[in-house]
Design a protein around this motif. Structure first.
Motif, PDB file in Angstrom:
ATOM      1  N   VAL A   1     -18.537  -8.302  17.399  1.00 51.60           N
ATOM      2  CA  VAL A   1     -17.717  -8.954  18.433  1.00 51.60           C
ATOM      3  C   VAL A   1     -17.880  -8.235  19.768  1.00 51.60           C
ATOM      4  CG1 VAL A   1     -15.345  -9.417  19.165  1.00 51.60           C
ATOM      5  CG2 VAL A   1     -16.037  -9.911  16.819  1.00 51.60           C
ATOM      6  N   ALA A   2     -17.851  -6.893  19.738  1.00 55.59           N
ATOM      7  CA  ALA A   2     -18.011  -6.129  20.979  1.00 55.59           C
ATOM      8  C   ALA A   2     -19.374  -6.373  21.609  1.00 55.59           C
ATOM      9  CB  ALA A   2     -17.817  -4.640  20.703  1.00 55.59           C
ATOM     10  N   TYR A   3     -20.414  -6.456  20.775  1.00 52.70           N
ATOM     11  CA  TYR A   3     -21.767  -6.699  21.294  1.00 52.70           C
ATOM     12  C   TYR A   3     -21.865  -8.090  21.922  1.00 52.70           C
ATOM     13  CZ  TYR A   3     -26.783  -7.638  21.317  1.00 52.70           C
ATOM     14  OH  TYR A   3     -28.054  -8.003  21.689  1.00 52.70           O
ATOM     15  N   LEU A   4     -21.298  -9.100  21.236  1.00 52.62           N
ATOM     16  CA  LEU A   4     -21.370 -10.466  21.746  1.00 52.62           C
ATOM     17  C   LEU A   4     -20.526 -10.656  23.002  1.00 52.62           C
ATOM     18  CD1 LEU A   4     -21.235 -12.479  18.389  1.00 52.62           C
ATOM     19  CD2 LEU A   4     -23.235 -11.964  19.789  1.00 52.62           C
ATOM     20  N   SER A   5     -19.495  -9.840  23.152  1.00 52.20           N
ATOM     21  CA  SER A   5     -18.608  -9.984  24.318  1.00 52.20           C
ATOM     22  C   SER A   5     -18.887  -8.927  25.382  1.00 52.20           C
ATOM     23  CB  SER A   5     -17.142  -9.891  23.875  1.00 52.20           C
ATOM     24  OG  SER A   5     -16.880  -8.657  23.243  1.00 52.20           O
ATOM     25  N   GLU A   6     -20.078  -8.347  25.357  1.00 51.05           N
ATOM     26  CA  GLU A   6     -20.418  -7.266  26.287  1.00 51.05           C
ATOM     27  C   GLU A   6     -20.261  -7.697  27.738  1.00 51.05           C
ATOM     28  OE1 GLU A   6     -24.073  -4.084  27.071  1.00 51.05           O
ATOM     29  OE2 GLU A   6     -24.358  -5.803  25.748  1.00 51.05           O
ATOM     30  N   HIS A   7     -20.596  -8.951  28.025  1.00 49.84           N
ATOM     31  CA  HIS A   7     -20.492  -9.443  29.409  1.00 49.84           C
ATOM     32  C   HIS A   7     -19.355 -10.453  29.560  1.00 49.84           C
ATOM     33  CE1 HIS A   7     -24.319  -7.584  30.680  1.00 49.84           C
ATOM     34  NE2 HIS A   7     -24.745  -7.891  29.465  1.00 49.84           N
ATOM     35  N   ALA A   8     -18.425 -10.470  28.609  1.00 53.12           N
ATOM     36  CA  ALA A   8     -17.383 -11.498  28.615  1.00 53.12           C
ATOM     37  C   ALA A   8     -16.329 -11.256  29.684  1.00 53.12           C
ATOM     38  CB  ALA A   8     -16.720 -11.582  27.236  1.00 53.12           C
ATOM     39  N   LEU A   9     -16.132 -10.000  30.113  1.00 54.59           N
ATOM     40  CA  LEU A   9     -15.076  -9.711  31.078  1.00 54.59           C
ATOM     41  C   LEU A   9     -15.256 -10.491  32.368  1.00 54.59           C
ATOM     42  CD1 LEU A   9     -12.566  -8.013  31.653  1.00 54.59           C
ATOM     43  CD2 LEU A   9     -14.060  -6.221  32.539  1.00 54.59           C
ATOM     44  N   VAL A  10     -16.491 -10.701  32.772  1.00 60.68           N
ATOM     45  CA  VAL A  10     -16.749 -11.392  34.031  1.00 60.68           C
ATOM     46  C   VAL A  10     -16.307 -12.850  33.972  1.00 60.68           C
ATOM     47  CG1 VAL A  10     -19.096 -12.146  33.460  1.00 60.68           C
ATOM     48  CG2 VAL A  10     -18.496 -11.671  35.840  1.00 60.68           C
ATOM     49  N   LEU A  11     -16.200 -13.416  32.771  1.00 61.25           N
ATOM     50  CA  LEU A  11     -15.796 -14.809  32.632  1.00 61.25           C
ATOM     51  C   LEU A  11     -14.352 -15.031  33.063  1.00 61.25           C
ATOM     52  CD1 LEU A  11     -17.419 -15.637  29.162  1.00 61.25           C
ATOM     53  CD2 LEU A  11     -18.356 -16.032  31.441  1.00 61.25           C
ATOM     54  N   PHE A  12     -13.556 -13.972  33.100  1.00 62.64           N
ATOM     55  CA  PHE A  12     -12.166 -14.110  33.505  1.00 62.64           C
ATOM     56  C   PHE A  12     -12.005 -14.122  35.021  1.00 62.64           C
ATOM     57  CE2 PHE A  12     -11.912 -12.213  29.265  1.00 62.64           C
ATOM     58  CZ  PHE A  12     -11.024 -13.081  28.655  1.00 62.64           C
ATOM     59  N   PHE A  13     -13.077 -13.852  35.760  1.00 60.84           N
ATOM     60  CA  PHE A  13     -12.995 -13.755  37.208  1.00 60.84           C
ATOM     61  C   PHE A  13     -13.794 -14.884  37.848  1.00 60.84           C
ATOM     62  CE2 PHE A  13     -12.071  -9.584  35.648  1.00 60.84           C
ATOM     63  CZ  PHE A  13     -11.100  -9.095  36.517  1.00 60.84           C
ATOM     64  N   PRO A  14     -13.278 -15.463  38.936  1.00 62.84           N
ATOM     65  CA  PRO A  14     -13.990 -16.569  39.579  1.00 62.84           C
ATOM     66  C   PRO A  14     -15.210 -16.088  40.351  1.00 62.84           C
ATOM     67  CG  PRO A  14     -12.046 -15.977  40.852  1.00 62.84           C
ATOM     68  CD  PRO A  14     -11.996 -15.152  39.594  1.00 62.84           C
ATOM     69  N   VAL A  15     -16.151 -16.991  40.535  1.00 61.25           N
ATOM     70  CA  VAL A  15     -17.314 -16.714  41.386  1.00 61.25           C
ATOM     71  C   VAL A  15     -16.842 -16.651  42.833  1.00 61.25           C
ATOM     72  CG1 VAL A  15     -19.510 -17.620  42.207  1.00 61.25           C
ATOM     73  CG2 VAL A  15     -18.897 -17.813  39.785  1.00 61.25           C
ATOM     74  N   SER A  16     -17.276 -15.655  43.549  1.00 62.00           N
ATOM     75  CA  SER A  16     -16.863 -15.478  44.940  1.00 62.00           C
ATOM     76  C   SER A  16     -18.084 -15.496  45.841  1.00 62.00           C
ATOM     77  CB  SER A  16     -16.116 -14.151  45.103  1.00 62.00           C
ATOM     78  OG  SER A  16     -15.718 -13.961  46.438  1.00 62.00           O
ATOM     79  N   ALA A  17     -18.000 -16.328  46.872  1.00 56.58           N
ATOM     80  CA  ALA A  17     -19.094 -16.437  47.846  1.00 56.58           C
ATOM     81  C   ALA A  17     -20.418 -16.780  47.176  1.00 56.58           C
ATOM     82  CB  ALA A  17     -19.229 -15.156  48.658  1.00 56.58           C
ATOM     83  N   GLY A  18     -20.330 -17.545  46.089  1.00 54.82           N
ATOM     84  CA  GLY A  18     -21.539 -17.973  45.402  1.00 54.82           C
ATOM     85  C   GLY A  18     -22.163 -16.927  44.516  1.00 54.82           C
ATOM     86  N   VAL A  19     -21.534 -15.759  44.381  1.00 56.74           N
ATOM     87  CA  VAL A  19     -22.093 -14.670  43.580  1.00 56.74           C
ATOM     88  C   VAL A  19     -21.133 -14.352  42.445  1.00 56.74           C
ATOM     89  CG1 VAL A  19     -22.952 -12.299  43.597  1.00 56.74           C
ATOM     90  CG2 VAL A  19     -23.239 -13.737  45.615  1.00 56.74           C
ATOM     91  N   ALA A  20     -21.643 -14.360  41.230  1.00 58.83           N
ATOM     92  CA  ALA A  20     -20.822 -14.003  40.080  1.00 58.83           C
ATOM     93  C   ALA A  20     -20.701 -12.490  39.984  1.00 58.83           C
ATOM     94  CB  ALA A  20     -21.425 -14.565  38.791  1.00 58.83           C
ATOM     95  N   MET A  21     -19.547 -12.029  39.535  1.00 61.47           N
ATOM     96  CA  MET A  21     -19.342 -10.596  39.383  1.00 61.47           C
ATOM     97  C   MET A  21     -20.198 -10.060  38.242  1.00 61.47           C
ATOM     98  SD  MET A  21     -15.245 -10.149  40.000  1.00 61.47           S
ATOM     99  CE  MET A  21     -15.393  -8.365  40.067  1.00 61.47           C
ATOM    100  N   TYR A  22     -20.407  -8.754  38.276  1.00 61.09           N
ATOM    101  CA  TYR A  22     -21.174  -8.077  37.226  1.00 61.09           C
ATOM    102  C   TYR A  22     -20.288  -6.992  36.652  1.00 61.09           C
ATOM    103  CZ  TYR A  22     -24.867  -5.443  34.897  1.00 61.09           C
ATOM    104  OH  TYR A  22     -25.628  -4.788  33.960  1.00 61.09           O
ATOM    105  N   LEU A  23     -19.757  -7.253  35.447  1.00 61.49           N
ATOM    106  CA  LEU A  23     -18.839  -6.320  34.802  1.00 61.49           C
ATOM    107  C   LEU A  23     -19.245  -6.155  33.343  1.00 61.49           C
ATOM    108  CD1 LEU A  23     -15.499  -7.717  36.272  1.00 61.49           C
ATOM    109  CD2 LEU A  23     -16.579  -5.551  36.896  1.00 61.49           C
ATOM    110  N   PRO A  24     -20.329  -5.457  33.086  1.00 60.97           N
ATOM    111  CA  PRO A  24     -20.805  -5.329  31.700  1.00 60.97           C
ATOM    112  C   PRO A  24     -20.033  -4.266  30.938  1.00 60.97           C
ATOM    113  CG  PRO A  24     -22.248  -4.103  33.146  1.00 60.97           C
ATOM    114  CD  PRO A  24     -21.204  -4.729  34.037  1.00 60.97           C
ATOM    115  N   GLY A  25     -19.966  -4.454  29.626  1.00 65.77           N
ATOM    116  CA  GLY A  25     -19.447  -3.400  28.770  1.00 65.77           C
ATOM    117  C   GLY A  25     -20.558  -2.414  28.434  1.00 65.77           C
ATOM    118  N   ALA A  26     -20.203  -1.376  27.713  1.00 71.53           N
ATOM    119  CA  ALA A  26     -21.186  -0.370  27.308  1.00 71.53           C
ATOM    120  C   ALA A  26     -20.892   0.036  25.872  1.00 71.53           C
ATOM    121  CB  ALA A  26     -21.120   0.856  28.228  1.00 71.53           C
TER     122      ALA A  26
END
Length: 882
Positions: A418-443
């Motif tokens: 689950v942790a591996y599959l959701s490594e980049h899931a945090l960014v899905l909770f934040f809206p795209v700003s100025a046409g650029v999606a945030m980058y919030l990866p897990g480790a």
């Protein structure tokens, strides 16, 4: 060392052979003494003693007996779990959800807060550096001269480097793409231990001078996407913010820069700051506090020691340069509190996520513990027989704990998945700003695995606690008799544990629902707050002329024509230009100010931010004027210097006097105040009222601006029309995102939105687990009470009576859980202060809504077992219980 324990089967065979040899020799001696075969065999066995006991004693002398016991417990646990595949699957699924949420949160915290910069060496010694100012609550930037003085004077720091977020716009066909980047010091790549995969980083001296070194290092991703992985890319050029830059290097794959929230696509030296940041050349201006930087502590140096040295240097600078540094200091921050990126913003949200995830884990453990407890009662006869045959309480307890270990082990694998599959899931909770999606990866590193291991051990102990306690209290004589549990007899000894676990689940679920309700209400308050400007029918879009090489003269001509055309569009009421729109992520210009007739206190040197705006800005954005006028077309480079102040600035410096017609000094230039604007929100919807002012765009011209349009038309139509007008003026300019101010405010509350979404997701999961637990307990209770219920039906009880009886039991447990949860919530919700806005942690509406949700869930979970109880045939039930 004895290695026999590694080969248990071979070891036992050897032991058996040795015992048989002893018996054979003894039997032979007896035969030689004249006994018959049978008598000799019996005599040999009598002399040898209990074979089984001798084997056990020998095994004890070998050592590692616990490993044999563990193997036996493990095999027994696997057999028991295989007998009940449905229960096992449900238990593993519940645990996977509970442990998986924790693993995902650990991964996010590791990747965002504690080790946020992939490939950067010695992150454990990195700290962020900001400025402070007496009278200002938040951190400020640091000037380049102060940064240089600190770097030269420090003896406890192993290195310092600048990393200031910036950006540029590239026109790609008919669209514009924003590229986030960093303005860095020349030692940047050397300081963080990252070597470009192609070319070089920056060399000493390239961060000095005004636009003196137009060179750039690009990211691996940009090299692949825009330049198709050209191996000869080094030495080629790319226009950035209107200036041709020579590409001197390509960063290695996986390096994203040193900013939490955005993946950097390029890096330019600090000498190019004037190109990317408005306000002129700042590298020699000690009053221009734009630097965002990091320091690396020397090995063995503690954070307090480094802070003491930095504070001492800042005090010396304040004494040496009182005109610019009076009342100013410097502060070091751990990476997880970095004030100039999203780490500090995300900290409260991630803290809440961790607490919620732990609650979900406890609920899942209570759920599975209830299932195991119910099964342990079914197995009481088995446990009693084992106890009667000599198994001690410790042995029985160990068996129950081993079964919990098996379940936790299976769930741990699922949790890491689950942790591996959701490594980049945090960014899905934040809206795209100025046409650029945030980058919030897990480790996922050894720290996350260690945390998961700790959770797994905790889970095992929690899972086996109640069943093991029950197993260790078995009364053999009483347990071998048939027992009956009743729906009414909830106070019986073997029902209290199940009820307690249900109360725990309900109370924690209630607590999460209360927290979700508070955050939802806080978000509603944030969105309902008056930002001081209009959010309806006002739209903004960047006009990035600097990305296509416009100079000031061409840009002014373009701006005038664009405004004329946009104002003529159907439905457009007004249009204006400004350097920045409210609540943008970019920084406003700032300056120390002086006001005629106002004497600053000796320890105060306030820096005030301002925005460069054009005519009709206030009427377009909807900021009312309290006095005076807004800027006119005549307030240009040929007109007298003028300014508009906000009410907070007017109150502080003019003390109730009318500032209109008086003078204020900005960056050494005196200008006349021609108006007073109402206060509004500038950088955050949660910020308190603060001093701010405006200057005419033409008197402080910048090439890149933001177009503000007030229109009754639809956003889609307006966007297409504005894009058409931009393309008609310059075919090389790409259309950019046009958004409403409502959307701007929504993006400004991204952290609260993320908290709401995560609480809703995890709170819903907790509610589901609690419902499953309540259903399982009621279903088991009804099944164990079948004879009692049948007897009641035989004596005349109706279906409604039985339905009410069972429902009351489940609802009673829910009410008890809600009562406990409410008491805990009153104490804990006050810790959510960072996420709440104008909402009391004890807001009654959140508690009422959570109560209603829990009661609906309880009724739904209890109804099916209760309904099944009413459908039973009483005679068949009574006969089956004989």
């Amino acid at each position: 060392m004895n290695w026999r324990w590694l080969r248990p089967k071979r070891r036992n065979e050897e032991l058996r052979e040795e015992v048989d040899a002893h018996l054979w020799l003894a039997e032979r001696e007896e035969r030689e003494a004249g006994r018959g075969s049978d008598d000799a065999r019996h005599a040999a066995r009598r002399e040898f003693g209990n074979v089984g006991m001798a084997e056990e004693t020998t095994r004890d002398h070998w050592g590692m007996r616990w490993l044999d016991d563990f193997r036996q417990d493990l095999r027994g646990g696997v057999r028991m779990l295989r007998r009940s595949p449905g229960l096992t699957l449900l238990a593993v699924l519940c645990l996977t959800l509970g442990m998986g949420t924790n693993a995902a949160v650990f991964s996010a915290m590791e990747g965002v807060l504690f080790r946020p910069y992939p490939m950067v060496a010695h992150q454990e010694r990195l700290m962020a550096l900001s400025g402070t100012a007496r009278g200002e609550s938040g951190p400020t930037g640091v000037s380049w001269p102060d940064f240089e003085d600190l770097r030269k004077s420090s003896t406890l720091l192993d290195g310092m480097f600048v990393s200031k977020i910036t950006g540029t716009t590239l026109s790609l066909g008919n669209r514009a793409e924003t590229l986030p980047g960093s303005i860095v010091s020349a030692n940047y790549f050397d300081a963080i231990g990252v070597r470009p995969m192609l070319g070089r980083g920056f060399v000493p001296g390239e961060d000095v001078g005004s636009n003196a070194h137009p060179v750039v290092v690009i990211s691996y991703e940009l090299w692949q996407r825009l330049f198709k992985g050209d191996p000869e890319i080094v030495g080629k050029t790319q226009r950035l913010t209107g200036v041709i830059h020579t590409i001197v290097g390509v960063a290695p794959e996986g390096f994203r820069g040193t900013f939490v929230g955005w993946a950097m696509q390029f890096w330019v030296p600090a000498s190019m700051e004037e190109t990317f940041e408005a306000g002129g050349y700042k590298l020699q201006d000690r009053d221009a506090r734009w630097v965002e930087s990091f320091v690396k502590l020397k090995p063995g140096v503690t954070a307090p020691q480094a802070q003491d040295e930095v504070s001492a240097i800042a005090t010396r600078l304040a004494a040496t340069y009182p005109e610019t540094n009076r009342g100013r200091g410097m502060k070091l921050w751990p990476l997880w509190q970095t004030p100039f990126n999203h780490a500090g913003t995300l900290l409260p949200t991630l803290e809440l996520m961790l607490a919620v995830a732990l609650f979900v884990l406890v609920i899942a453990c209570a759920n599975v513990g209830n299932l195991l407890l119910a099964r342990s009662f079914v197995r009481r006869h088995e446990m009693s027989v084992r106890a009667a045959l000599g198994a001690g309480r410790a042995r029985l307890l160990r068996q129950m704990l081993t079964e919990g270990l098996i379940l936790a082990g299976l769930a741990s694998g699922g949790a890491l998945l689950v942790a591996y599959l959701s490594e980049h899931a945090l960014v899905l909770f934040f809206p795209v700003s100025a046409g650029v999606a945030m980058y919030l990866p897990g480790a996922l590193d050894w720290r996350v695995f260690f945390a998961c291991a700790v959770v797994s051990v905790f889970t095992t102990l929690l899972l086996g606690l109640f069943p093991a306690m029950q197993a260790s209290k078995i009364d053999v004589a009483a347990a071998l008799k048939t027992e009956m549990a009743g729906v009414v007899g909830g106070g019986h000894g073997k029902a209290w544990a199940r009820s307690a676990l249900v109360v725990v689940q309900v109370s924690l679920s209630f607590l999460l629902l209360v927290g979700a309700g508070l955050v939802v209400k806080s978000l509603q308050r944030l969105r309902a707050i008056d930002p001081g400007f209009s959010t309806r029918n006002v739209y903004v879009t960047p006009i990035a002329l600097n990305g296509t090489g416009y100079d000031a003269v061409r840009a002014k001509t373009f701006d005038d024509e664009l405004l004329r055309r946009v104002r003529a569009l159907p439905g457009v009421e007004s249009a204006a230009l400004a350097r920045l729109a409210p609540l943008e992520v970019k920084s406003y210009s700032s300056s120390q100010i002086a006001v005629d007739g106002y004497v600053s206190p000796p320890d105060e040197q306030e820096t005030v931010e301002y925005n460069e705006i054009g005519p009709e800005y206030f009427s377009t954005i909807g900021i009312p004027l309290a006095a005076g006028r807004e800027f006119a077309a005549t307030d240009d480079e040929n007109g007298a210097l003028v300014a508009v102040v906000n009410e907070t600035l007017a109150q502080k410096y003019w003390k109730g006097r009318d500032p209109v017609g008086t003078r204020m000094q900005v960056k050494g230039r005196w200008m006349t105040v021609v108006g007073v604007a109402k206060d509004s929100k500038y950088e955050s919807v949660r910020e308190p009222a603060r001093a701010f002012f405006y200057v005419p765009l033409r008197q402080n011209f910048v090439v890149s601006t933001t177009l503000h349009v007030r229109s009754e038309g639809s956003a889609q139509t307006l966007s297409a029309e504005v894009a058409r007008e931009v393309k008609s003026l310059d075919a090389d300019l790409a259309a950019y995102e046009l958004v409403s101010m409502e959307e701007v405010v929504r993006r400004a509350t991204a952290s609260q939105q993320a908290a709401v979404k995560m609480l809703a997701l995890l709170g819903g999961l907790a509610l589901l687990l609690a419902a499953i637990g309540l259903y399982a307990v009621m279903a088991y209770t009804v099944s164990q009470s079948a004879r009692e219920l049948g007897l009641r039906m035989a004596l005349g009880a109706g279906q409604y009576d039985l339905l009410r009886l069972v429902m009351v039991r489940g609802v009673t447990l829910t009410v008890m859980g809600v009562a406990v949860g409410a008491a805990v919530a009153i104490g804990l919700t006050r810790l959510m202060g960072n996420l709440l806005y104008q909402v009391s942690p004890r807001d009654p509406s959140a508690f009422v809504a959570a109560f209603v949700a829990m009661m609906i869930t309880a009724v739904a979970a209890c109804f099916l077992p209760a309904w099944r109880a009413t459908q039973a045939d009483p005679m068949r039930t009574l006969r089956s219980g004989d």
